[in-house]
Design an enzyme around this catalytic site. Structure first.
Site, PDB file in Angstrom:
ATOM      1  CG  ASP A 193      -1.700   1.247   1.396  1.00 48.13           C
ATOM      2  OD1 ASP A 193      -2.391   1.614   0.451  1.00 48.13           O
ATOM      3  OD2 ASP A 193      -1.612   1.864   2.477  1.00 48.13           O
TER       4      ASP A 193
ATOM      5  CG  ASP B 160      -1.316   2.442   7.121  1.00 49.44           C
ATOM      6  OD1 ASP B 160      -1.836   2.416   5.984  1.00 49.44           O
ATOM      7  OD2 ASP B 160      -1.082   3.487   7.737  1.00 49.44           O
TER       8      ASP B 160
ATOM      9  CG  ASP C 140      -4.505  -0.897   3.418  1.00 49.11           C
ATOM     10  OD1 ASP C 140      -4.813  -0.705   2.235  1.00 49.11           O
ATOM     11  OD2 ASP C 140      -3.772  -0.145   4.072  1.00 49.11           O
TER      12      ASP C 140
END
Length: 737
Positions: A427, A627, A631
């Site tokens: 990410d 995080d 996600d």
């Protein structure tokens, strides 16, 4: 992959489906892996119980339906199997090697003259055989009493364990020798063998107990890190109280050099906090009002006033310790075979020993002495203990070392997953970048006013919690002071927002969202968008009352360690992939800066898990690092989920590995540590299996003396534990943690 879970008020995790109650029981009386297997089977026979018993840690992790079975019944089942059980808090933490210490001292003192009489013929006084009987008797019956007691207890329950083998072997040597001596037979006596076997196995148990204790030191040290007292502010006066009495909302003072009593938010003061005991990072972190701090971390400089937000079992330290304990209680897939072998091992060895005796006497026509020696050697050399210790000791040391480095490995099955991973999906926001957006540019349309643009945009975004929205709202408040109120507000996930501010209809977001309102960016703004995105900024368009008002660009700084982290992941043979909701140009800019070639851009939050599925369908074994709340589905879908611990709780709970620090390099460390731990487990199992495969046939053939067999058996268990302890020296790749 674990089921997504939620964190309750006390810090426990509960999945979408109701979760059974879980407790840890401290088990006493186990002497080998067969004991652990017996207890596990006995517990699992109870209605609604799923238990795993760890021989190395001497604990049972038990999930049970409290409506169908109680804790008393669980303890009773263990006691019915011939062992002790208690809740851990009722057990005094002592030295597990102490029960063997004085017995070992006595055995050594008496076995030395026994060996001299037997092996050095010139030293033998008249009647040395009777002296040997006198010396051997306390060694066999007092020093070896733990083995005989366990063997009798197990016999009452109709089972045989490693203690049965030791007891049978030493008693057989003592009884045979006593009969020979009393009958005046002209054949050898084996008092030295009985004494040496007892001494060597006691030595092995003593060293094993000490080494096993060292394997669990990391988690014990972690639990001892917390502060013992807190300076609570009561009517402006500092009152020193035990940390256990802290309640949510209490305000407490932390002076320079003191540990922070519990998790909280800084209300006043500023300082640098040493978080190394939780994150493994050596550099202190600056904190000030409004920022969170964790219990057990150390205030290095200024005075802080902190408001408690988590206490007791819900603190970060307690949750890390709980997760590590749960991981240590589990069993890796590679341990299942060892458990199955251990369950049938002892009866098989006794049968092989009996067949060896019969074979030497009646088939080979050998003397009774040779037959007896071979049979005893078979009994003594067999060692399922090494099989039982191979996995749990390595798992305890590996997960404990991980906790010291800020890496929480949530279960033994994770180790297998790290070995198979081929692709790591990263990410962007909060993982590769700092996760703190700041406004980089405000670009009004030609003839428009940037003050009006910022005022309406910041006012609208002030109603949102999205990082981009917070950056714009905070910037507007800094520039303009107060912001106008929002009359209505609607968020479009992954696209932007729609709001009414001061009677104006405001739309902020991607060009596609503006397009839904029939608004198109003019060419000069479209060109400016391309320029800003090429610099790595995220750009949103702002439309007011159906007309383009301008652009706002926000940027998120890339973490200083991200490029090194990506390089370390590549060094592990993994292909990094950037997954982001940003547009292609911004994503490519960030990817190029950190060294990533493959980019999946413009992915809406709800589509992240689908992108992971596509990679899996293409044959990739996927690790996902993220995080944020958005996600969590992708972390749960991935073959291996790694969450940045500074992120959302739901992301942490959905993952397999938690990186307590925000440093992406810990992802590479976590994978290396997991692979190293798995490699150690397999090495231990290879040694344990290989030892028995090679040793038992040699003993059957009469090529191994019982005394040598005893030494080899003791060494095999100690070797497995000390080999696992090498994981304590695991260090990060290049950054000295």
């Amino acid at each position: 992959m674990s089921t997504p879970t939620a964190t309750t008020a006390d810090g426990s995790r509960t999945p979408a489906a109701e979760r059974p109650q879980r407790i840890e029981l401290a088990i006493s009386g186990m002497t080998c892996a067969t004991c652990a297997t017996r207890i596990e089977k006995r517990l699992n026979k109870l209605d609604g119980v799923a238990a795993s018993v760890n021989f190395a840690s001497e604990h049972a992790s038990v999930a049970f339906d409290a409506a169908r079975v109680g804790v008393e019944e669980l303890i009773g089942a263990v006691e019915a199997a011939g062992y002790g059980a208690a809740l851990p808090e009722a057990v005094t933490d002592g030295d597990p090697s102490r029960p063997y210490r004085w017995r070992l001292v006595l055995a050594v003192v008496l076995s030395v003259p026994l060996a001299i009489f037997a092996w050095v013929s010139a030293s033998r006084p008249p009647g040395w055989e009777w002296a040997s009987l006198v010396l051997a008797t306390p060694v066999v019956f007092y020093a070896g009493w733990p083995f005989h007691r366990a063997a009798v207890t197990n016999a009452r329950h109709g089972v045989a364990t490693m203690d049965t083998l030791i007891s049978v072997g030493t008693l057989a040597a003592w009884v045979w020798s006593t009969v020979v001596l009393a009958a005046g037979m002209s054949t050898s006596v084996y008092f030295d063998t009985a004494g040496a076997i007892t001494t060597l196995i006691l030595l092995g148990r003593y060293l094993e107990a000490r080494a096993k204790r060292r394997s669990g030191e990391a988690i014990r040290e972690l639990l001892e890190l917390g502060a013992k007292e807190a300076r609570v502010l009561a009517d402006g006066v500092e009152v020193l109280v035990p940390v256990e009495t802290l309640a949510l909302g209490d305000r407490f003072v932390v002076r320079p050099g003191e540990k922070i009593a519990t998790d909280g938010v800084v209300e006043s003061g500023s300082s640098a906090v040493d978080q190394s005991m939780l994150t493994g990072e050596s550099l202190p972190v600056d904190v000030g009002p409004g920022e969170t701090v964790a219990g057990a971390t150390v205030n290095t400089s200024g005075r802080l006033v902190v408001r408690a937000t988590r206490v007791g079992a819900s603190t970060a330290l307690a949750q890390i310790a709980r997760l590590v304990s749960e991981a240590q209680a589990g069993k890796a897939p590679v341990q299942r075979l060892a458990d199955r072998v251990s369950a049938v091992f002892v009866p098989t060895v006794i049968a092989v020993s009996a067949l060896t005796l019969i074979g030497w006497l009646f088939v080979g026509g050998a003397a009774a002495t040779a037959a007896f020696t071979a049979a005893v050697a078979v009994i003594v050399i067999a060692c399922p203990c090494a099989l039982g210790l191979a996995t749990p000791t390595a798992l305890m040391v590996g997960t404990g070392r991980g906790a010291q480095l800020g890496i929480v490995i949530k279960g033994p099955e994770v180790l297998e997953q790290t070995r198979q991973v081929t692709t790591v999906v990263l990410d962007k926001t909060g993982t590769l970048t700092e996760g703190k957006m700041t406004v980089a540019a405000v670009v009004p349309t030609r003839g428009s006013d940037d003050g009006r643009l910022l005022r309406l945009a910041a006012g609208a975004e002030d109603a949102s919690e999205h990082p981009i929205a917070r950056a714009i709202a905070d910037y507007g408040r800094e520039r303009l002071g107060t912001l106008p109120g929002v009359e209505s507000f609607s968020a479009r996930a992954g696209l932007g927002i729609e709001a009414v501010v001061d009677g104006h209809a405001v739309v902020i977001g991607r060009p596609s969202l503006l397009g839904d309102w029939g608004v198109r960016l003019p060419d000069e703004l479209a060109t400016k968008v391309a320029e800003l995105e090429a610099e790595g900024s995220t750009v949103v368009g702002v439309a007011v009352d159906g007309e383009v008002e301008g652009l706002v660009a926000v940027a998120d700084r890339i973490k200083a360690t991200s490029r090194q982290a990506v390089a370390e992941l590549r060094g592990l043979g993994l292909t990094p992939v950037l997954l982001t909701g940003d547009n292609e140009r911004t994503a490519r800019s960030v990817a190029a800066e950190v060294g990533i070639d493959r980019v999946l851009a413009g992915v809406l939050p709800e589509d992240k898990a689908a992108e992971v599925v596509r990679l899996q369908e293409a044959g990739e074994v996927v690790a996902m690092v993220g995080d944020g709340v958005n996600d969590a589905p992708a972390l749960a879908q991935a073959d291996l989920g790694l969450s940045i611990g500074t992120g959302a709780d739901v992301a942490v709970e959905a993952s397999d590995i938690t990186l307590v620090a925000g440093d992406l390099r810990a992802a590479a460390d976590a994978i290396r540590l997991s692979r190293r731990t798995l490699s150690t487990i397999k090495g231990n199992l290879f040694w344990a299996f290989g030892y028995n495969v090679a040793a038992i046939p040699l003993a059957v053939a009469g090529l191994v003396n019982p005394i040598v067999a005893a030494g080899a058996m003791a060494f095999s268990s100690v070797f497995v534990v000390t080999n696992s302890l090498r994981l304590r020296r695991f260090a990060s790749a290049d950054h000295g943690r």
